[in-house]
Structures are given as structure tokens and as C-alpha cells.
Design a protein around this motif. Sequence first.
Motif, PDB file in Angstrom:
ATOM      1  N   LEU A  47       0.858  -1.185   0.000  1.00 54.56           N
ATOM      2  CA  LEU A  47       0.000   0.000   0.000  1.00 54.56           C
ATOM      3  C   LEU A  47       0.893   1.233   0.000  1.00 54.56           C
ATOM      4  O   LEU A  47       1.722   1.410   0.888  1.00 54.56           O
ATOM      5  N   ASN A  48       0.716   2.079  -1.008  1.00 55.79           N
ATOM      6  CA  ASN A  48       1.548   3.283  -1.076  1.00 55.79           C
ATOM      7  C   ASN A  48       0.801   4.386  -1.812  1.00 55.79           C
ATOM      8  O   ASN A  48       1.277   4.929  -2.818  1.00 55.79           O
ATOM      9  N   ALA A  49      -0.378   4.711  -1.332  1.00 57.05           N
ATOM     10  CA  ALA A  49      -1.158   5.768  -1.973  1.00 57.05           C
ATOM     11  C   ALA A  49      -0.682   7.155  -1.563  1.00 57.05           C
ATOM     12  O   ALA A  49      -0.913   8.129  -2.293  1.00 57.05           O
ATOM     13  N   GLU A  50      -0.035   7.281  -0.408  1.00 62.81           N
ATOM     14  CA  GLU A  50       0.323   8.598   0.120  1.00 62.81           C
ATOM     15  C   GLU A  50       1.352   9.321  -0.756  1.00 62.81           C
ATOM     16  O   GLU A  50       1.201  10.512  -1.063  1.00 62.81           O
ATOM     17  N   HIS A  51       2.402   8.617  -1.160  1.00 58.90           N
ATOM     18  CA  HIS A  51       3.484   9.267  -1.902  1.00 58.90           C
ATOM     19  C   HIS A  51       3.023   9.834  -3.255  1.00 58.90           C
ATOM     20  O   HIS A  51       3.267  11.020  -3.535  1.00 58.90           O
ATOM     21  N   PRO A  52       2.378   9.051  -4.126  1.00 64.56           N
ATOM     22  CA  PRO A  52       1.968   9.633  -5.423  1.00 64.56           C
ATOM     23  C   PRO A  52       0.956  10.766  -5.259  1.00 64.56           C
ATOM     24  O   PRO A  52       1.022  11.763  -5.992  1.00 64.56           O
ATOM     25  N   LEU A  53       0.027  10.655  -4.312  1.00 70.84           N
ATOM     26  CA  LEU A  53      -0.941  11.736  -4.098  1.00 70.84           C
ATOM     27  C   LEU A  53      -0.251  12.991  -3.581  1.00 70.84           C
ATOM     28  O   LEU A  53      -0.561  14.112  -4.016  1.00 70.84           O
ATOM     29  N   ASN A  54       0.681  12.824  -2.662  1.00 74.79           N
ATOM     30  CA  ASN A  54       1.381  13.980  -2.112  1.00 74.79           C
ATOM     31  C   ASN A  54       2.232  14.676  -3.172  1.00 74.79           C
ATOM     32  O   ASN A  54       2.286  15.924  -3.230  1.00 74.79           O
ATOM     33  N   ARG A  55       2.886  13.898  -4.040  1.00 75.87           N
ATOM     34  CA  ARG A  55       3.673  14.511  -5.123  1.00 75.87           C
ATOM     35  C   ARG A  55       2.768  15.266  -6.091  1.00 75.87           C
ATOM     36  O   ARG A  55       3.120  16.355  -6.566  1.00 75.87           O
ATOM     37  N   LEU A  56       1.579  14.714  -6.356  1.00 77.12           N
ATOM     38  CA  LEU A  56       0.637  15.383  -7.264  1.00 77.12           C
ATOM     39  C   LEU A  56       0.152  16.702  -6.658  1.00 77.12           C
ATOM     40  O   LEU A  56       0.135  17.739  -7.343  1.00 77.12           O
ATOM     41  N   PHE A  57      -0.237  16.712  -5.395  1.00 83.23           N
ATOM     42  CA  PHE A  57      -0.744  17.928  -4.756  1.00 83.23           C
ATOM     43  C   PHE A  57       0.366  18.961  -4.577  1.00 83.23           C
ATOM     44  O   PHE A  57       0.112  20.168  -4.599  1.00 83.23           O
ATOM     45  N   THR A  58       1.595  18.497  -4.402  1.00 84.29           N
ATOM     46  CA  THR A  58       2.717  19.422  -4.252  1.00 84.29           C
ATOM     47  C   THR A  58       3.072  20.071  -5.587  1.00 84.29           C
ATOM     48  O   THR A  58       3.392  21.268  -5.648  1.00 84.29           O
ATOM     49  N   ARG A  59       2.983  19.308  -6.666  1.00 84.92           N
ATOM     50  CA  ARG A  59       3.366  19.815  -7.992  1.00 84.92           C
ATOM     51  C   ARG A  59       2.272  20.679  -8.609  1.00 84.92           C
ATOM     52  O   ARG A  59       2.560  21.681  -9.277  1.00 84.92           O
ATOM     53  N   GLU A  60       1.005  20.324  -8.370  1.00 87.39           N
ATOM     54  CA  GLU A  60      -0.116  21.028  -9.007  1.00 87.39           C
ATOM     55  C   GLU A  60      -0.850  21.870  -7.963  1.00 87.39           C
ATOM     56  O   GLU A  60      -1.623  21.350  -7.150  1.00 87.39           O
ATOM     57  N   ALA A  61      -0.598  23.182  -8.007  1.00 84.23           N
ATOM     58  CA  ALA A  61      -1.220  24.065  -7.009  1.00 84.23           C
ATOM     59  C   ALA A  61      -2.744  24.096  -7.162  1.00 84.23           C
ATOM     60  O   ALA A  61      -3.467  24.264  -6.163  1.00 84.23           O
ATOM     61  N   TRP A  62      -3.244  23.918  -8.382  1.00 83.84           N
ATOM     62  CA  TRP A  62      -4.688  23.972  -8.582  1.00 83.84           C
ATOM     63  C   TRP A  62      -5.398  22.789  -7.911  1.00 83.84           C
ATOM     64  O   TRP A  62      -6.613  22.832  -7.690  1.00 83.84           O
ATOM     65  N   LEU A  63      -4.638  21.753  -7.555  1.00 81.38           N
ATOM     66  CA  LEU A  63      -5.155  20.644  -6.761  1.00 81.38           C
ATOM     67  C   LEU A  63      -4.786  20.800  -5.283  1.00 81.38           C
ATOM     68  O   LEU A  63      -5.611  20.547  -4.403  1.00 81.38           O
ATOM     69  N   GLY A  64      -3.566  21.224  -5.024  1.00 83.53           N
ATOM     70  CA  GLY A  64      -3.092  21.300  -3.648  1.00 83.53           C
ATOM     71  C   GLY A  64      -3.795  22.356  -2.827  1.00 83.53           C
ATOM     72  O   GLY A  64      -4.154  22.100  -1.659  1.00 83.53           O
ATOM     73  N   VAL A  65      -4.021  23.530  -3.399  1.00 85.46           N
ATOM     74  CA  VAL A  65      -4.665  24.611  -2.625  1.00 85.46           C
ATOM     75  C   VAL A  65      -6.108  24.254  -2.260  1.00 85.46           C
ATOM     76  O   VAL A  65      -6.503  24.370  -1.094  1.00 85.46           O
ATOM     77  N   PRO A  66      -6.962  23.827  -3.220  1.00 90.34           N
ATOM     78  CA  PRO A  66      -8.319  23.414  -2.820  1.00 90.34           C
ATOM     79  C   PRO A  66      -8.310  22.262  -1.820  1.00 90.34           C
ATOM     80  O   PRO A  66      -9.163  22.197  -0.931  1.00 90.34           O
ATOM     81  N   ALA A  67      -7.341  21.349  -1.966  1.00 90.60           N
ATOM     82  CA  ALA A  67      -7.269  20.234  -1.017  1.00 90.60           C
ATOM     83  C   ALA A  67      -6.970  20.737   0.390  1.00 90.60           C
ATOM     84  O   ALA A  67      -7.528  20.234   1.372  1.00 90.60           O
TER      85      ALA A  67
END
Length: 325
Positions: free
Chosen positions: A63-83
Amino acid sequence: MPQTETPGTEAAPRTRLRWWTELPLILLVYACYSAGRLLARGDVTTAVDHGLAILRFEKALYLNAEHPLNRLFTREAWLGVPADFWYASLHYVVTPTVLVWLFRSRAEIYRAARTWLMTSTFIGLIGFTLLPTCPPRLLAESHGFVDTMAQYSSYGWWGGEASAPRGMGGMTNQYAAMPSLHVGWALWCGVILWRHGGTRLAKTAAVVYPLVTTIVVMGTANHYFLDAAAGAAVMGAGLLLAPLVMRAADRIRTAFAARSTTLGAVAVRSVPADSPAACASIVSGGCQTSTGERIPRQRDSGFGSGTEPGASPSDAGDGAPAAAR
């Protein structure tokens, strides 16, 4: 006319709940939740060890859902800020809104739903106390997590320390990650909306809200996947325990009411028989009845001497004809 229940409708609760009693109760539970998070800080080293143990356990389960999701939210502000806004605010808005809606529109199931939520919250506080856990964002950089709320803190009211407002990060327990009550409360809202919403929009929200919340808590590096799973398990345990809690509350309320009734009866028996209070409560105790009250076959005591009617046909009743003169 005695009231009868219409067939097919649910009976109203025995005790009608009032908002001025419910609101302090909800605030008390939330105060306990906040205080529990604050007091159950635990040892930082122990919390970090627990966080690393969860990571190792998830790795063993692939199980390793945290790392790819965290990299996505860190790289894409339009996802990270609303999150980040989602994580910092919605559980304070959606959960009370669903509670108020239940109270106003689904009163017959409100008490059970509220008890379920509160019981689960207290179970979560036990988890915070017994298992302080370091969230992914507070682990060493070598573990590959980025605190998105710190990265995007300029967009919101929160600071770099926690989801609390700026300057108040020290007033919250950042090591209360296990279980995730963000996910637990979202699941509670989803179940309530699915079962009682009644519209397609409500059922859609019932699925989307807990699912997106689970993604958000992992993508912002605030929780592990097992934290989210534990939040769901806590809600399941609360659902099973809620009937027991309600029955215990009913027994306490019944015992208190019986005690009050007993004390009232003792107080009545202690009143002297010739006192005004006794006369007021016992009509046949020699006290006069109210003006105009008629008792069968009893005449007023206002007849003069020698004028009281004797046994005559008029005594047969009020409707008998008077004697001829």
C-alpha cells in the motif's frame, strides 16, 4: 378527543429534543475532542516510531497511496490549494450542517445519528491517547513527504505548523493522526445522506464527500491510508455501541424521573391533613366545592330552617316536575 397515530407513520420521540439542550451538548463533545487532542500529546519519539511502523506495515501490504498523491498535490497548485481548504474547513462545516438538517427534517432518527457520531468521536479520542502518531508531513525529509499546508500557507488562514489558524499551531496536537476523524466524520455524513437524503444529489454527495476526503488527507500528508481505514473502523464501532449508549441514557433518565416522583410523593404525604394544601388536593376532605359544581343527589346547604324539601317526587332528579301548589 384522544389523538390516534396514523397508520404508516413513525411515532414521535417520547422526549422532544430542544435546540437549546442539543447545542450545548454538541459544543461539549467538540470541546472534549479539542481538549483530548491537546492533552494527548505523548512523546514525540514514540509518535514518530508509530508513524514509521505504519509506513512499514503498509509497505508490507503493498500500500503506497500517500506518496503519489502527495507529489501530485505538491506539484499542481490547482489541486493542492483546494485540497488544503478542504482539509482545514469542511469537517467543521459539513458535519454540523448535516446535524442541523437531521434535527429539523428527520427528528425521528436524529438522536440515534447524533449518538453514533458522539460515541465514535470519543473512541477516536481514546486512539489519540493510546497511539500518538506522527503524520507523514512531520517525518524526516528522507521519507519523501511535503507538507502542502505549509507550502501553500500564503493562500489560506492556516500557518505552517498545522491546519489551525496562524499563530495557534501550538494549541493543537499535531500527533493525533490515528485514527483519522476527518475520514470518520465524512463517512458518517455519507451514510446519513445516502440513507435519508432522498435525492440524487444527496446520494452523489454521500459517495463523493468521504471518498474525496480520504484522498485529501493522504495527498496533503496529514494522514496515512491506515489512519483513514482506522477512522472508518471507529465509525463502525460507534454504530454498534450507539444503541447501548442510548439504552444506558434512557435508564439514567428513567431512574432520575422515578426519584423525582418519589420525592414529590413523600412531600405530599408530609403535608398536614387540615392544611390548605391538603384541602386543595382532596375534594372530599370537608372543603367546599367550587361555585356551581353539582354532585348527584346532593343539595346546596343554603336552604333555611324548615325550608329544606322533604321526600317528594321532586327528589327523583333534577328533571322531575315540581310539586303542584
